[in-house]
Enzyme design. Structure first.
Site, PDB file in Angstrom:
ATOM      1  N   CYS A  98     -31.312  -4.300 -33.511  1.00  0.00           N
ATOM      2  CA  CYS A  98     -30.855  -5.641 -34.154  1.00  0.00           C
ATOM      3  C   CYS A  98     -32.430  -6.170 -34.455  1.00  0.00           C
ATOM      4  O   CYS A  98     -32.929  -6.188 -33.314  1.00  0.00           O
ATOM      5  CB  CYS A  98     -29.970  -6.361 -33.178  1.00  0.00           C
ATOM      6  N   CYS A 102     -31.711 -12.113 -39.357  1.00  0.00           N
ATOM      7  CA  CYS A 102     -30.524 -12.517 -40.420  1.00  0.00           C
ATOM      8  C   CYS A 102     -29.555 -13.750 -40.001  1.00  0.00           C
ATOM      9  O   CYS A 102     -29.011 -14.255 -40.865  1.00  0.00           O
ATOM     10  CB  CYS A 102     -29.733 -11.210 -40.494  1.00  0.00           C
ATOM     11  N   THR A 189     -28.665 -14.103 -30.441  1.00  0.00           N
ATOM     12  CA  THR A 189     -29.811 -13.076 -31.053  1.00  0.00           C
ATOM     13  C   THR A 189     -30.997 -13.588 -31.185  1.00  0.00           C
ATOM     14  O   THR A 189     -31.151 -14.324 -31.967  1.00  0.00           O
ATOM     15  CB  THR A 189     -28.905 -12.485 -32.289  1.00  0.00           C
ATOM     16  N   GLU A 255     -30.529 -10.668 -26.359  1.00  0.00           N
ATOM     17  CA  GLU A 255     -29.371 -11.823 -26.503  1.00  0.00           C
ATOM     18  C   GLU A 255     -29.893 -12.660 -25.351  1.00  0.00           C
ATOM     19  O   GLU A 255     -30.047 -12.333 -24.168  1.00  0.00           O
ATOM     20  CB  GLU A 255     -28.037 -11.324 -26.792  1.00  0.00           C
ATOM     21  N   HIS A 290     -22.489 -13.384 -42.480  1.00  0.00           N
ATOM     22  CA  HIS A 290     -23.083 -12.278 -41.422  1.00  0.00           C
ATOM     23  C   HIS A 290     -22.190 -11.170 -41.320  1.00  0.00           C
ATOM     24  O   HIS A 290     -22.538 -10.175 -40.821  1.00  0.00           O
ATOM     25  CB  HIS A 290     -23.007 -13.164 -39.833  1.00  0.00           C
ATOM     26  N   TYR A 294     -23.705  -7.014 -41.873  1.00  0.00           N
ATOM     27  CA  TYR A 294     -23.453  -6.038 -41.014  1.00  0.00           C
ATOM     28  C   TYR A 294     -23.276  -4.528 -41.987  1.00  0.00           C
ATOM     29  O   TYR A 294     -23.259  -3.480 -41.366  1.00  0.00           O
ATOM     30  CB  TYR A 294     -22.144  -6.271 -40.034  1.00  0.00           C
ATOM     31  N   CYS A 297     -27.257  -3.659 -41.685  1.00  0.00           N
ATOM     32  CA  CYS A 297     -27.914  -3.506 -40.675  1.00  0.00           C
ATOM     33  C   CYS A 297     -27.532  -2.405 -39.867  1.00  0.00           C
ATOM     34  O   CYS A 297     -28.175  -1.289 -39.364  1.00  0.00           O
ATOM     35  CB  CYS A 297     -28.220  -4.874 -39.643  1.00  0.00           C
ATOM     36  N   GLU A 445     -21.876  -4.882 -30.403  1.00  0.00           N
ATOM     37  CA  GLU A 445     -22.215  -6.186 -31.485  1.00  0.00           C
ATOM     38  C   GLU A 445     -21.427  -5.569 -32.764  1.00  0.00           C
ATOM     39  O   GLU A 445     -21.076  -6.696 -33.381  1.00  0.00           O
ATOM     40  CB  GLU A 445     -23.624  -6.079 -31.819  1.00  0.00           C
TER      41      GLU A 445
HETATM   42 FE1  SF4 Z   1     -28.962  -8.237 -36.008  1.00  0.00          FE
HETATM   43 FE2  SF4 Z   1     -27.585  -7.135 -37.803  1.00  0.00          FE
HETATM   44 FE3  SF4 Z   1     -27.141  -9.619 -36.903  1.00  0.00          FE
HETATM   45 FE4  SF4 Z   1     -29.330  -9.020 -38.336  1.00  0.00          FE
HETATM   46  S1  SF4 Z   1     -27.174  -8.904 -39.046  1.00  0.00           S
HETATM   47  S2  SF4 Z   1     -29.115 -10.166 -36.576  1.00  0.00           S
HETATM   48  S3  SF4 Z   1     -29.716  -6.909 -37.425  1.00  0.00           S
HETATM   49  S4  SF4 Z   1     -26.727  -7.787 -36.068  1.00  0.00           S
HETATM   50 FE    FE Z   2     -25.268  -9.776 -34.709  1.00  0.00          FE
END
Ligand code: SF4
Ligand code: FE
Length: 480
Positions: A98, A102, A189, A255, A290, A294, A297, A445
């Site tokens: 991660c 983001c 995060t 985190e 968000h 996902y 990422c 996650e």
């Molecule tokens: Fe982390 Fe993915 Fe959230 Fe970006 S989108 S902060 S990489 S979990």
């Molecule tokens: Fe996340």
């Protein structure tokens, strides 16, 4: 824009109050457990400097006309939304972790449109303040922790009904020059790697929850803010000298539970205060962005895991077996399905009244719902291919030991052409991604990040428009 090194130096200068293992951490930049997570954020700066990735990693600010890191950009088109997902896949591929940045990007875009609509209804001045804030974010190339999740206490009670009123972050005092807030944000995060933190409410609110409908931004070292870093499986391996046993030699995530202990927020940094009817919009839009994230990422990390599984098979001499090939096909199919969802909700994005672009919320929720499942199956298949050695292999210290080393070399060898060390390294990487520190980011996650599965199902039921579908069926069946 900052280089990666300038970013690291800028974080090292911030005197954050960080606690881990019962002690205050001197600096996130030099702490061996936190440093890999800083490296992951650093990658978002380094990649933006690489001409090869300029198109994905940077954008032109609509505020200043200058080139900015895409992690600081307000989306100006559906094309921007698509590039965001592709950027996240790239960052996932390069870090297998991660990379944390983001959450800020998603908060920027959710607050941008929500403040505009709040002002239109209530005659408030939030949007103008937020525009100024975004200028500073872009000018300084900040990493900002997007803080949404409250501890929530008794899930059956609303914020104002909780026995302890601080279980949702709230305003405890209103002054002419600002507000004082108290509460905490959980699972934050990248907080130790952020210049700033931007707070949002975590649920839709009723009028009686007025003090809880609050959004604001503060420097990460503002007086009264401190964080308690969460443990990760196998985290203390990072304290060992060995690089083999950590699996991922350079990168990680982090985190923390972030406490706001009566913290003052000046007026120009407040973006919502008491307008309960807009708390839900902010939550829904941030969560939507968000959930889109996902689809980028986790796919990038999935690419690394699929590659690792293919190498493990090769090093075992099993690469040609038809069931191995089929498992790799299945992993790829699942991973690309997630990517398809991330791209689809972006292509179907629409312009908001404030001018920025919002993803298609139904498709973003479908994207995240799939993410709550497919990485588990990809993980299962990777473990299947890797074999039990990924959890029974001896440590690097044994491998380097004068007497033991040659025996490990001899008996844990796979195909003759591959060094035993390489075989063990790839198994450690799979262990890291499926059970170790990176499993926080790739497994749990995937389930709970950006909202637990049920949160998406609620949104899918709201957006699914069953009534319209009934109409379609009636028309086809000839029901008047
Ligand atoms: Fe982390 Fe993915 Fe959230 Fe970006 S989108 S902060 S990489 S979990
Ligand atoms: Fe996340």
């Amino acid at each position: 824009m900052m280089t990666g090194q300038e970013y690291v130096d800028s974080i090292a200068r911030i005197k954050m109050e960080i606690y881990m293992f019962g002690e205050r951490v001197k600096s996130a930049a030099s702490n061996p457990i936190l440093r890999p997570s800083l490296n992951s954020v650093k990658a978002t700066y380094d990649l933006a400097m690489d001409p090869e990735h300029e198109d994905l990693m940077t954008a032109t600010s609509h505020l200043t006309g200058k080139k900015v890191n895409r992690f600081c950009h307000i989306h100006q088109s559906a094309g921007d939304l698509v590039k965001k997902v592709k950027m996240q896949r790239l960052c996932g591929q390069k870090t297998a972790s991660c990379f944390q940045r983001c959450v800020g990007l998603d908060a920027f875009n959710a607050i941008w449109s929500t403040t505009f609509e709040t002002d239109r209804t209530h005659g408030t001045e939030y949007h103008g303040r937020f525009v100024e804030y975004m200028r500073r974010v872009q000018e300084n190339d900040w990493t900002v922790d997007g803080a949404m999740t409250d501890p929530k206490g008794d899930r059956g009670l609303s914020p104002s009904q909780q026995k302890d009123p601080d279980l949702y972050l709230r305003v405890v005092e209103r002054r002419p020059d600002g507000i004082v807030v108290r509460g905490a944000k959980a699972h934050q995060t990248g907080m130790s790697n952020s210049h700033e933190v931007i707070v949002m409410p975590t649920v839709a609110m009723r009028p009686e929850d007025r003090d809880y409908a609050v959004s604001f931004a503060l420097p990460a070292d503002a007086a009264g803010i401190f964080m308690i870093v969460g443990r990760q499986s196998c985290d203390t391996r990072k304290l060992e000298e060995s690089s083999m046993d950590v699996g991922n030699c350079e990168f990680g995530g982090m985190e923390a539970l972030v406490v706001f202990d009566d913290v003052f927020v000046p007026n120009d940094r407040i973006f919502l205060d008491g307008e309960t009817d807009f708390a839900g919009m902010m939550v829904e839009r941030f969560a939507g962005y968000h959930r889109q994230s996902y689809g980028g990422c986790k796919v990038g990390v999935g690419d690394v895991l699929i590659g690792a599984a293919a190498l493990a098979a090769e090093y075992n001499g099993a690469a040609k077996a038809s069931h191995i090939k089929d498992k790799l096909i299945e992993m790829t199919h699942l991973n690309e399905t997630l990517f398809s969802c991330g791209i689809a909700c972006s292509c179907e994005g629409r312009r908001t009244d404030s001018g920025n672009y919002l993803i298609n919320l139904l498709l973003a929720n479908v994207c995240k719902q799939n993410v709550t499942r497919f990485p588990y199956e990809i993980t299962r298949l990777a473990e299947d291919i890797a074999g039990g050695l990924m959890v029974t292999a001896p440590s690097e210290k044994d491998f380097r030991h004068e007497k033991l080393g040659p025996y490990i070399e001899k008996y844990l060898k796979g195909v003759a052409s591959v060094a035993t060390e390489d075989r063990l390294r790839i198994l450690r990487l799979i262990e890291n991604l499926t059970l170790g520190t990176a499993a926080v980011g790739y497994r749990t996650e995937s389930l709970h990040g950006a909202g637990s599965p049920q949160a998406q199902r609620i949104m899918i039921s709201r957006q699914g428009n069953i009534e319209a579908k009934k109409g379609l069926a009636k028309a086809i069946a000839g029901i008047g």
